[in-house]
Design a protein around this motif. Sequence first.
Motif, PDB file in Angstrom:
ATOM      1  N   ASN A 280      28.481  39.342  -6.681  1.00 10.88           N
ATOM      2  CA  ASN A 280      28.731  40.510  -5.834  1.00 10.88           C
ATOM      3  C   ASN A 280      27.478  41.151  -5.268  1.00 10.88           C
ATOM      4  O   ASN A 280      27.564  42.094  -4.476  1.00 10.88           O
ATOM      5  N   SER A 281      26.332  40.669  -5.676  1.00 10.09           N
ATOM      6  CA  SER A 281      25.072  41.234  -5.203  1.00 10.09           C
ATOM      7  C   SER A 281      24.205  40.108  -4.654  1.00 10.09           C
ATOM      8  O   SER A 281      23.759  39.234  -5.405  1.00 10.09           O
ATOM      9  N   ALA A 282      23.958  40.143  -3.361  1.00 10.22           N
ATOM     10  CA  ALA A 282      23.233  39.056  -2.715  1.00 10.22           C
ATOM     11  C   ALA A 282      21.749  39.083  -3.061  1.00 10.22           C
ATOM     12  O   ALA A 282      21.153  40.143  -3.251  1.00 10.22           O
ATOM     13  N   GLN A 283      21.166  37.898  -3.131  1.00  7.41           N
ATOM     14  CA  GLN A 283      19.713  37.738  -3.220  1.00  7.41           C
ATOM     15  C   GLN A 283      19.237  37.215  -1.859  1.00  7.41           C
ATOM     16  O   GLN A 283      19.702  36.177  -1.393  1.00  7.41           O
TER      17      GLN A 283
ATOM     18  N   THR B 141      28.746  41.187   5.233  1.00 10.52           N
ATOM     19  CA  THR B 141      29.076  42.064   4.116  1.00 10.52           C
ATOM     20  C   THR B 141      30.382  42.840   4.332  1.00 10.52           C
ATOM     21  O   THR B 141      30.770  43.628   3.487  1.00 10.52           O
ATOM     22  N   GLY B 142      31.035  42.630   5.457  1.00 10.54           N
ATOM     23  CA  GLY B 142      32.251  43.378   5.757  1.00 10.54           C
ATOM     24  C   GLY B 142      33.398  43.031   4.827  1.00 10.54           C
ATOM     25  O   GLY B 142      33.668  41.864   4.557  1.00 10.54           O
ATOM     26  N   GLU B 143      34.067  44.044   4.332  1.00 10.05           N
ATOM     27  CA  GLU B 143      35.204  43.825   3.430  1.00 10.05           C
ATOM     28  C   GLU B 143      36.363  43.192   4.192  1.00 10.05           C
ATOM     29  O   GLU B 143      36.638  43.531   5.336  1.00 10.05           O
ATOM     30  N   ARG B 144      37.031  42.253   3.534  1.00 10.10           N
ATOM     31  CA  ARG B 144      38.176  41.538   4.088  1.00 10.10           C
ATOM     32  C   ARG B 144      37.824  40.781   5.366  1.00 10.10           C
ATOM     33  O   ARG B 144      38.690  40.480   6.176  1.00 10.10           O
TER      34      ARG B 144
END
Length: 395
Positions: free
Chosen positions: A55-58, A91-94
Amino acid sequence: MVLPAASTLCNVFTFLLAGSPIFYSAAPRGSCSTCCAIKEREDIKFMLYTSRNRNSAQLLHLSDDARLAQSNFNFNYPLAIYLHGFSESATGERQSSQELKDAFLRRGNYNVILIDWSAMTAVPWYSNAVENLPVSGRYLARFLRFLVDKGYPAKYIHLIGFSLGAEVAGFAGKQLQEWSIKLPRITALDPALPLFEGNSSNRRLSPSDARFVDVIHTDGGLLGNPAPMGHADFYPNGGRPLQPGCAKQNIANNWLGIIVGCSHQRAWEYFVESIAQPRGFPAQRCEPSEMFGICREPGGGGVYMGMGADPRIRGKFYLDTNDAKPFGRSSRPRAIVSLAPRLPIAYKLRPNATRQPSVSRWAIGQKEQQQYDEEVDVDEDNNALSNNIDRFSLT
């Protein structure tokens, strides 16, 4: 289908897309032909997700050896790299990027890199986004060559693009071949039509861009290009709007988003479902009539659209889908057991390291893969396909 001039298309799609809540807008409205200068490192971001950071991008950067070595990037896991479409963000939800990322990580051990190039695909600058596709494609190609130079096998790379992202994938594939690197697979999800119509001077995706190019057409003639442009072109429900279920949504409250966006986004929705259900979308070869999407001579089955597509198939294929999830006529309510190859423990680069993994390490990996293939117990109906999918995708 006769299309209006490019400038008219740009203005029409700017109005429609800007009014649709399913699309992402990152910039104020303005002229279709005016935008800002490109800053590649800032405008094109490579966001890495793995099972260790779901859930957290690198963020990875071109030519940044230390950042790559310190990340969770695993040199023994397949890489799914995805390009979103116009007016979206990674990063947009859905939206397509996050949905696809989650599906791959549920499938098994993958490196998933989402390319956020939303700064270059913001409403209303569609024509600028098209003009900048070669720049984006070359930058992506340089990043992939960087990974290969560091020892990552090119045969593990699956490049996927939606709408304009599909065209960027094609440019990247072309550029990589100038450096003697040919991608094993590009999956194009409803490649964009505006400014890519038949007599356009813009280069577009072609079968030569990878060893296997598969294309899913869902909005042909409107936002999507109906022309065959891969080794295997799939036309679910004829490949044109409206896709089943789109007319059942709340048109009174959201008619712009439904008429313009629903059928287009079905392409990535079908593919995302196929990641967990690779045999969910059985298709049949069919010679088209003069009207695209109409079967004249249906052929045999045994072919699947999406993740389960066999890279040896060639031609045009047609299928029907359901009007709601699960969309696949053969999809099951539950996801199948992971089909991703179980590869050896991570090979991590030391800072400033440039050598490839040792031959013995890869030999160990092949032995473990063989043991896994012999011992794994998955759903009987999907077992044979799982072996085929992963072997084909990694060879």
